[in-house]
Design an enzyme around this catalytic site. Structure first.
Site, PDB file in Angstrom:
ATOM      1  N   ASP A   1      -0.015   3.445  -4.957  1.00  0.00           N
ATOM      2  CA  ASP A   1      -1.176   3.923  -5.718  1.00  0.00           C
ATOM      3  C   ASP A   1      -2.314   4.178  -4.727  1.00  0.00           C
ATOM      4  O   ASP A   1      -3.239   3.389  -4.590  1.00  0.00           O
ATOM      5  CB  ASP A   1      -1.562   2.892  -6.786  1.00  0.00           C
TER       6      ASP A   1
ATOM      7  N   GLY B   1      11.429  -4.200   3.229  1.00  0.00           N
ATOM      8  CA  GLY B   1      12.818  -4.325   2.783  1.00  0.00           C
ATOM      9  C   GLY B   1      13.097  -5.445   1.799  1.00  0.00           C
ATOM     10  O   GLY B   1      14.249  -5.843   1.632  1.00  0.00           O
TER      11      GLY B   1
ATOM     12  N   ASN C   1       9.096   8.395   4.964  1.00  0.00           N
ATOM     13  CA  ASN C   1       7.936   9.174   4.538  1.00  0.00           C
ATOM     14  C   ASN C   1       7.109   9.589   5.741  1.00  0.00           C
ATOM     15  O   ASN C   1       7.007   8.875   6.735  1.00  0.00           O
ATOM     16  CB  ASN C   1       7.103   8.392   3.504  1.00  0.00           C
TER      17      ASN C   1
ATOM     18  N   SER D   1       0.314   3.126  10.497  1.00  0.00           N
ATOM     19  CA  SER D   1       1.089   4.241   9.947  1.00  0.00           C
ATOM     20  C   SER D   1       1.590   5.079  11.113  1.00  0.00           C
ATOM     21  O   SER D   1       0.825   5.397  12.030  1.00  0.00           O
ATOM     22  CB  SER D   1       0.227   5.102   9.033  1.00  0.00           C
TER      23      SER D   1
ATOM     24  N   ASN E   1       2.373   8.124  10.908  1.00  0.00           N
ATOM     25  CA  ASN E   1       2.232   9.539  10.561  1.00  0.00           C
ATOM     26  C   ASN E   1       0.851  10.130  10.832  1.00  0.00           C
ATOM     27  O   ASN E   1       0.580  11.251  10.443  1.00  0.00           O
ATOM     28  CB  ASN E   1       2.595   9.736   9.079  1.00  0.00           C
ATOM     29  N   THR E   2      -0.035   9.356  11.449  1.00  0.00           N
ATOM     30  CA  THR E   2      -1.328   9.897  11.885  1.00  0.00           C
ATOM     31  C   THR E   2      -1.352   9.807  13.400  1.00  0.00           C
ATOM     32  O   THR E   2      -1.310   8.697  13.947  1.00  0.00           O
ATOM     33  CB  THR E   2      -2.489   9.082  11.259  1.00  0.00           C
TER      34      THR E   2
ATOM     35  N   ASN F   1      -5.516  -0.445   8.190  1.00  0.00           N
ATOM     36  CA  ASN F   1      -4.196   0.096   8.478  1.00  0.00           C
ATOM     37  C   ASN F   1      -4.246   0.870   9.784  1.00  0.00           C
ATOM     38  O   ASN F   1      -4.774   1.977   9.832  1.00  0.00           O
ATOM     39  CB  ASN F   1      -3.744   0.998   7.324  1.00  0.00           C
TER      40      ASN F   1
ATOM     41  N   LYS G   1      -3.012  -4.617   9.283  1.00  0.00           N
ATOM     42  CA  LYS G   1      -1.601  -4.285   9.012  1.00  0.00           C
ATOM     43  C   LYS G   1      -0.953  -3.696  10.255  1.00  0.00           C
ATOM     44  O   LYS G   1      -1.435  -2.707  10.809  1.00  0.00           O
ATOM     45  CB  LYS G   1      -1.504  -3.297   7.854  1.00  0.00           C
TER      46      LYS G   1
ATOM     47  N   TYR H   1       7.421  -2.214  -1.814  1.00  0.00           N
ATOM     48  CA  TYR H   1       7.202  -0.849  -2.296  1.00  0.00           C
ATOM     49  C   TYR H   1       8.552  -0.217  -2.640  1.00  0.00           C
ATOM     50  O   TYR H   1       8.849   0.102  -3.798  1.00  0.00           O
ATOM     51  CB  TYR H   1       6.459  -0.031  -1.225  1.00  0.00           C
TER      52      TYR H   1
ATOM     53  N   ASN I   1       4.364  -2.470   8.475  1.00  0.00           N
ATOM     54  CA  ASN I   1       4.413  -1.103   7.968  1.00  0.00           C
ATOM     55  C   ASN I   1       5.844  -0.547   8.146  1.00  0.00           C
ATOM     56  O   ASN I   1       6.757  -1.304   8.478  1.00  0.00           O
ATOM     57  CB  ASN I   1       3.388  -0.249   8.754  1.00  0.00           C
TER      58      ASN I   1
ATOM     59  N   ALA J   1       0.829  -1.212   0.000  1.00  0.00           N
ATOM     60  CA  ALA J   1       0.000   0.000   0.000  1.00  0.00           C
ATOM     61  C   ALA J   1       0.857   1.253   0.000  1.00  0.00           C
ATOM     62  O   ALA J   1       1.987   1.261   0.478  1.00  0.00           O
ATOM     63  CB  ALA J   1      -0.891  -0.004   1.237  1.00  0.00           C
ATOM     64  N   GLY J   2       0.297   2.328  -0.544  1.00  0.00           N
ATOM     65  CA  GLY J   2       0.941   3.639  -0.482  1.00  0.00           C
ATOM     66  C   GLY J   2       1.460   4.126  -1.809  1.00  0.00           C
ATOM     67  O   GLY J   2       1.654   5.316  -1.997  1.00  0.00           O
TER      68      GLY J   2
ATOM     69  N   GLY K   1       1.264  11.124   5.840  1.00  0.00           N
ATOM     70  CA  GLY K   1       0.110  11.454   6.686  1.00  0.00           C
ATOM     71  C   GLY K   1      -1.220  11.228   6.003  1.00  0.00           C
ATOM     72  O   GLY K   1      -2.157  12.026   6.153  1.00  0.00           O
ATOM     73  N   PHE K   2      -1.319  10.118   5.257  1.00  0.00           N
ATOM     74  CA  PHE K   2      -2.590   9.740   4.591  1.00  0.00           C
ATOM     75  C   PHE K   2      -3.129  10.856   3.708  1.00  0.00           C
ATOM     76  O   PHE K   2      -4.280  11.288   3.845  1.00  0.00           O
ATOM     77  CB  PHE K   2      -3.671   9.355   5.608  1.00  0.00           C
TER      78      PHE K   2
HETATM   79  C1  FMN Z   1       6.078   6.653   0.401  1.00  0.00           C
HETATM   80  C2  FMN Z   1       5.394   5.548   1.135  1.00  0.00           C
HETATM   81  C3  FMN Z   1       4.033   5.650   1.397  1.00  0.00           C
HETATM   82  C4  FMN Z   1       3.377   4.627   2.082  1.00  0.00           C
HETATM   83  N1  FMN Z   1       2.053   4.731   2.305  1.00  0.00           N
HETATM   84  C5  FMN Z   1       1.406   3.718   2.928  1.00  0.00           C
HETATM   85  C6  FMN Z   1       0.003   3.768   3.089  1.00  0.00           C
HETATM   86  O1  FMN Z   1      -0.672   4.701   2.647  1.00  0.00           O
HETATM   87  N2  FMN Z   1      -0.589   2.727   3.753  1.00  0.00           N
HETATM   88  C7  FMN Z   1       0.106   1.656   4.225  1.00  0.00           C
HETATM   89  O2  FMN Z   1      -0.477   0.737   4.792  1.00  0.00           O
HETATM   90  N3  FMN Z   1       1.450   1.584   4.050  1.00  0.00           N
HETATM   91  C8  FMN Z   1       2.101   2.577   3.404  1.00  0.00           C
HETATM   92  N4  FMN Z   1       3.443   2.484   3.218  1.00  0.00           N
HETATM   93  C9  FMN Z   1       4.179   1.321   3.775  1.00  0.00           C
HETATM   94  C10 FMN Z   1       4.376   0.224   2.751  1.00  0.00           C
HETATM   95  O3  FMN Z   1       3.140  -0.309   2.329  1.00  0.00           O
HETATM   96  C11 FMN Z   1       5.225  -0.915   3.338  1.00  0.00           C
HETATM   97  O4  FMN Z   1       4.537  -1.495   4.421  1.00  0.00           O
HETATM   98  C12 FMN Z   1       6.587  -0.420   3.833  1.00  0.00           C
HETATM   99  O5  FMN Z   1       7.098   0.577   2.977  1.00  0.00           O
HETATM  100  C13 FMN Z   1       7.609  -1.550   3.918  1.00  0.00           C
HETATM  101  O6  FMN Z   1       7.830  -2.138   2.659  1.00  0.00           O
HETATM  102  P1  FMN Z   1       9.080  -1.763   1.702  1.00  0.00           P
HETATM  103  O7  FMN Z   1      10.319  -1.789   2.552  1.00  0.00           O
HETATM  104  O8  FMN Z   1       9.051  -2.782   0.619  1.00  0.00           O
HETATM  105  O9  FMN Z   1       8.791  -0.399   1.179  1.00  0.00           O
HETATM  106  C14 FMN Z   1       4.116   3.486   2.523  1.00  0.00           C
HETATM  107  C15 FMN Z   1       5.484   3.394   2.239  1.00  0.00           C
HETATM  108  C16 FMN Z   1       6.123   4.398   1.551  1.00  0.00           C
HETATM  109  C17 FMN Z   1       7.589   4.262   1.250  1.00  0.00           C
END
Ligand code: FMN
Length: 363
Positions: A69, A301, A115, A179, A181-182, A176, A221, A322, A250, A66-67, A118-119
């Protein structure tokens, strides 16, 4: 190919580059022939590696986290990159701006991102309009959040609103609550508020399943910043409430291995390579606690097949990524798929589930 484009994208501010890339992808898809080209380069090179999780059949276990799109704008291109499923969102009930910019920081030397978005969300109505405008073939998870202005005491109402709105459109739904950031959101992981949240959402799910004639699984999550006692408490609640899945994890508020990185002091959630071990540890502990009663989606990661395998052997049934998609480009999806198919063959198995059973027995 991505190695040629990346320096241009990385020369721009991270969020601007993100929006530009998604915009360009959408524009390119209006040109006849683009889709076939992308599929030929990516999806067609991703081996079929079917797995059944939450009662759904995934063509391969590698999902988009998530995050990326958040507003459901780019379904076809993302599916054509070979992902076995996409998790869209986080979407909040009402539109909201998110935190002030800049709020997305690359730590390039560490293949990481911080990041504090903040949704930022255009809200449920816009999200659903986007989704409906894009007929798609592929599994879609929809990740729900709460609005910043919704008082903590009414957080459950936001998740209920989200569930009702997206139920007919989702293959699975994610709550979720992790996060960083909220303000106050992660407190929903505490035992009493979590029990109330899961109870209310599962009750609503049962009602919706009757109305729609379809059970849409709900995943929770969680954060990587939980201690073992906290993980075990969550695992007990997941089982007690018959949750359909858990997504771990997350981003982290810790800064593992980044003591000498000045930019690591930026506020926000850290993702990418420095998060990998922490999130695998959470998955391993969850797996020990859950004993296979609830599926785990492992994320944090993962940037190659070995990282994906590590998460799967630790107990994940599916994986997501992501940050590696930003650093390594779309080819990372099919590369991981091929690497996993290779591991299945090396175990003399014909499917991922059997290979994992052997690998876990040895670990
Ligand atoms: C820029 C950014 C925005 C994200 N936004 C969300 C989000 O809106 N909702 C959510 O559940 N996780 C969000 N995540 C977390 C990712 O879904 C994921 O759990 C986290 O980045 C760890 O995976 P990765 O190391 O492969 O990036 C975000 C991550 C990044 C980098």
């Amino acid at each position: 190919m991505y190695s040629l484009i990346r320096p241009l994208l990385f020369a721009l501010d991270a969020e601007r580059s993100h929006n530009l890339t998604l915009g360009l992808l959408r524009a390119a898809y209006r040109v006849p022939g683009t889709r076939a080209l992308v599929r030929g380069c990516y999806a067609d090179r991703t081996p079929s590696l079917p797995v059944e999780v939450m009662g759904l059949r995934f063509p391969n276990p590698v999902g988009l986290a998530a995050g990326l799109d958040k507003e459901a704008r780019c379904l076809a291109p993302l599916l054509d990159f070979g992902f076995g499923f996409l998790e869209l969102g986080t979407v909040t009930p009402q539109p909201q701006e998110g935190n002030p910019k800049p709020r997305l920081i690359r730590l390039t030397r560490h293949a990481a991102i911080i990041n504090r978005m903040g949704f930022n969300s255009s809200g449920l109505a816009d999200f659903l309009a986007n989704l409906e405008a894009q007929p798609h073939h592929g599994l879609i998870g929809i990740n729900l959040g709460k609005n910043k202005l919704t008082p903590d005491a009414h957080a459950i109402d936001d998740y209920l609103t989200g569930l009702r709105a997206v139920y007919a459109h989702a293959d699975y739904v994610t709550l979720n609550i992790s996060s960083p950031n909220t303000p106050g959101l992660r407190a929903l992981q505490d035992e009493a508020p979590l029990a109330a949240l899961l109870g209310a959402l599962k009750k609503e799910q049962a009602l919706l399943a009757r109305t729609h004639g379809r059970h849409v699984p709900i995943a929770l999550k969680i954060a990587p910043d939980l201690d073992d006692t906290g993980i075990d408490a969550i695992a007990r609640l997941l089982v007690a409430h018959h949750m359909d899945a858990v997504i771990a994890t997350n981003t982290t508020i810790a800064r593992p291995g980044l003591e000498h990185e000045p930019r690591a002091r930026e506020t926000g959630g850290l993702s990418g390579q420095p998060l990998r071990t922490l999130s695998t540890q959470v998955i391993r502990r969850l797996h020990a606690s859950l004993q296979g009663r609830i599926p785990i989606i492992g994320v944090g990661g993962i940037s190659n097949a070995d990282d994906a395998w590590e998460k799967l052997v630790a107990g994940a049934d599916l994986i997501q990524l992501y940050t590696a998609f930003i650093y390594r480009g779309p080819g990372v999806v099919s590369e991981i798929g091929r690497g996993l198919a290779e591991k299945v063959r090396a175990y003399g198995a014909t499917n991922l589930a059997d290979a994992l059973q052997s690998a876990r027995a040895k670990s």
